[in-house]
Write a protein that holds these residues in place. Structure first.
Motif, mmCIF file in Angstrom:
data_model
loop_
_atom_site.group_PDB
_atom_site.id
_atom_site.type_symbol
_atom_site.label_atom_id
_atom_site.label_comp_id
_atom_site.label_asym_id
_atom_site.label_seq_id
_atom_site.Cartn_x
_atom_site.Cartn_y
_atom_site.Cartn_z
ATOM 1 N N GLY A 39 -3.822 -0.281 -1.293
ATOM 2 C CA GLY A 39 -4.198 -0.207 -2.694
ATOM 3 C C GLY A 39 -4.427 -1.557 -3.337
ATOM 4 N N TYR A 69 5.395 1.625 1.508
ATOM 5 C CA TYR A 69 4.549 1.361 0.355
ATOM 6 C C TYR A 69 3.748 0.072 0.531
ATOM 7 C CZ TYR A 69 8.269 -1.910 -0.509
ATOM 8 O OH TYR A 69 9.170 -2.923 -0.354
ATOM 9 N N ASN A 73 -1.497 3.136 0.047
ATOM 10 C CA ASN A 73 -1.462 3.619 -1.316
ATOM 11 C C ASN A 73 -1.798 5.106 -1.237
ATOM 12 O OD1 ASN A 73 -2.786 4.503 -3.878
ATOM 13 N ND2 ASN A 73 -2.206 2.429 -4.507
#
Length: 189
Positions: A39, A69, A73
């Motif tokens: 992301g 994480y 994303n």
């Protein structure tokens, strides 16, 4: 160098200074893009996943490269699955940042569950795992319909059922777990 020597290139694309489209245009059939659903800057979502899909059509392998994480994303991943740009392979990439996430419980089964939560079908998740050609698959099933479906996918993928064991884990119910060992045809021990 890689092309000259017949080598496969694997590109870690998280937060690249180069747009994803440009990275994908340089990759050849058999090359691998990992962390495809990060992301950060220059994501696969920037062009609506079109360059990701075009690269796959050319034979570039699109890998999930889950690292908690850190490199995935889930909004990007869900959109990719929704737009037909799901990964060819599902893998883990445990880093010093991700090792402690979820209490350190991080592995391929968690990644498979995450892919299901992001919209991939069970069949597509299994096919993505088989794409990396594991020598053995230990399959645990709590239902005959899914066992039959997935055993068919495994045998069509070149796997042979070697052992089967039914386990009555919950003797007070009518449920029986089935554990099967599948071995890839021609796999060396």
């Amino acid at each position: 160098y890689a092309q000259e020597h017949g080598l496969i290139v694997m590109v870690h694309c998280s937060n690249s200074p180069v747009p994803m489209r440009e990275i994908l245009e340089t990759l050849r059939p058999g090359d691998i893009l990992t962390h495809s659903y990060h992301g950060g800057v220059h994501t696969s979502m920037d062009d609506g996943f079109e360059s990701l899909k075009a690269a796959r059509e050319r034979g570039v392998v699109i890998d999930s490269g889950h690292a908690g994480y850190v490199h995935t994303n889930f909004k990007v991943l869900r959109e990719a699955v929704r737009n037909g740009a799901q990964p060819d392979t599902i893998s883990t990439d445990i880093t010093r940042l991700s090792i402690g996430t979820r209490g350190g419980n991080y592995g391929l089964t968690l990644c498979m569950s995450l892919m299901r939560c992001c919209g991939m079908s069970e069949e597509d998740v299994l096919r993505a795992i088989l794409e990396v050609k594991p020598r053995r698959v230990v399959y645990v099933s709590c239902g005959a319909p899914t066992l039959a479906r997935d055993a068919k996918i495994l045998t069509e993928g070149g796997y042979k059922a070697e052992k089967v064991q039914c386990v009555d884990m919950f003797c007070w119910t009518g449920a029986v777990e089935t554990v099967m060992l599948f071995t890839r045809s021609g796999a060396a021990e």
